[in-house]
Motif scaffolding. Structure first.
Motif, PDB file in Angstrom:
ATOM      1  N   ASP A 293       1.072  -1.060   0.184  1.00  0.00           N
ATOM      2  CA  ASP A 293      -0.235   0.017  -0.272  1.00  0.00           C
ATOM      3  C   ASP A 293       0.470   1.076   0.212  1.00  0.00           C
ATOM      4  O   ASP A 293       1.672   1.549   0.887  1.00  0.00           O
ATOM      5  CB  ASP A 293      -1.055  -0.051   1.224  1.00  0.00           C
ATOM      6  N   ILE A 294       0.201   2.300  -0.710  1.00  0.00           N
ATOM      7  CA  ILE A 294       0.985   3.562  -0.322  1.00  0.00           C
ATOM      8  C   ILE A 294      -0.106   4.102   0.411  1.00  0.00           C
ATOM      9  O   ILE A 294      -1.133   4.835  -0.413  1.00  0.00           O
ATOM     10  CB  ILE A 294       1.487   4.405  -1.825  1.00  0.00           C
TER      11      ILE A 294
ATOM     12  N   THR B 219       6.171   6.737   0.690  1.00  0.00           N
ATOM     13  CA  THR B 219       6.115   5.535   1.713  1.00  0.00           C
ATOM     14  C   THR B 219       5.293   4.363   0.935  1.00  0.00           C
ATOM     15  O   THR B 219       4.061   4.628   0.962  1.00  0.00           O
ATOM     16  CB  THR B 219       5.323   5.753   2.700  1.00  0.00           C
ATOM     17  N   MET B 220       6.055   3.816   0.993  1.00  0.00           N
ATOM     18  CA  MET B 220       5.129   2.487   0.389  1.00  0.00           C
ATOM     19  C   MET B 220       5.680   1.089   1.712  1.00  0.00           C
ATOM     20  O   MET B 220       6.278   0.900   1.739  1.00  0.00           O
ATOM     21  CB  MET B 220       5.983   1.793  -0.798  1.00  0.00           C
ATOM     22  N   VAL B 221       4.117   0.516   1.709  1.00  0.00           N
ATOM     23  CA  VAL B 221       4.503  -0.298   3.049  1.00  0.00           C
ATOM     24  C   VAL B 221       4.165  -1.650   2.516  1.00  0.00           C
ATOM     25  O   VAL B 221       2.765  -2.356   2.282  1.00  0.00           O
ATOM     26  CB  VAL B 221       3.266  -0.328   3.953  1.00  0.00           C
ATOM     27  N   LEU B 222       4.921  -2.463   2.766  1.00  0.00           N
ATOM     28  CA  LEU B 222       4.503  -3.850   2.883  1.00  0.00           C
ATOM     29  C   LEU B 222       4.324  -4.785   3.520  1.00  0.00           C
ATOM     30  O   LEU B 222       5.366  -4.791   5.121  1.00  0.00           O
ATOM     31  CB  LEU B 222       5.573  -4.308   1.801  1.00  0.00           C
ATOM     32  N   ARG B 223       3.039  -6.146   3.791  1.00  0.00           N
ATOM     33  CA  ARG B 223       2.754  -6.369   5.269  1.00  0.00           C
ATOM     34  C   ARG B 223       3.060  -7.626   4.676  1.00  0.00           C
ATOM     35  O   ARG B 223       2.089  -8.108   3.255  1.00  0.00           O
ATOM     36  CB  ARG B 223       1.487  -6.064   5.209  1.00  0.00           C
ATOM     37  N   PHE B 224       2.647  -8.312   5.404  1.00  0.00           N
ATOM     38  CA  PHE B 224       2.760 -10.399   5.149  1.00  0.00           C
ATOM     39  C   PHE B 224       2.527 -11.430   6.200  1.00  0.00           C
ATOM     40  O   PHE B 224       2.682 -10.713   7.509  1.00  0.00           O
ATOM     41  CB  PHE B 224       3.796 -11.107   4.087  1.00  0.00           C
ATOM     42  N   ASN B 225       1.395 -11.662   5.949  1.00  0.00           N
ATOM     43  CA  ASN B 225       1.629 -13.242   7.558  1.00  0.00           C
ATOM     44  C   ASN B 225       2.012 -14.628   6.935  1.00  0.00           C
ATOM     45  O   ASN B 225       2.121 -15.160   5.615  1.00  0.00           O
ATOM     46  CB  ASN B 225      -0.043 -13.165   7.724  1.00  0.00           C
TER      47      ASN B 225
END
Length: 102
Positions: free
Chosen positions: A61-62, A69-75
């Motif tokens: 997401d930006i 800022t770019m946010v990378l999320r993972f599980n």
């Protein structure tokens, strides 16, 4: 030439991302917020990470269009550093295939 630039950008992103992994409150969920990446790197990382069978969720997401800022999320149940390394290695392989076919 574009593939070489992409590879450099991914290498720089993964190197910096490995040092900026944040653990979230949900077990096994991690986020990385960096001032680099953009949708090109974000979507590529998202797709490659999602193909890892140990990953249950991944997104990028930006949050604001005027900020970089770019946010990378993972599980995942694996170490987040290993997920990033596996993604980088896969992208390197993809780039080699393209370079060798030119």
């Amino acid at each position: 030439m574009a593939v070489a630039i992409l590879r450099k950008q991914v290498d720089a992103y993964v190197k910096e991302a490995s040092d900026n992994i944040q653990r979230e409150s949900d077990p096994g969920t991690y986020s990385i917020a960096l001032e680099k990446g953009g949708h090109t790197i974000g979507y590529l990382m998202q797709e490659v990470i999602y193909s890892d069978s140990n990953v249950k969720f991944v997104s990028h997401d930006i949050p604001h269009p005027l900020k970089k800022t770019m946010v990378l999320r993972f599980n995942t149940d694996k170490k987040p550093e290993s997920i990033l390394k596996t993604a980088k290695d896969a992208i390197d392989e993809y780039c080699l295939v393209v370079e060798n076919n030119l």
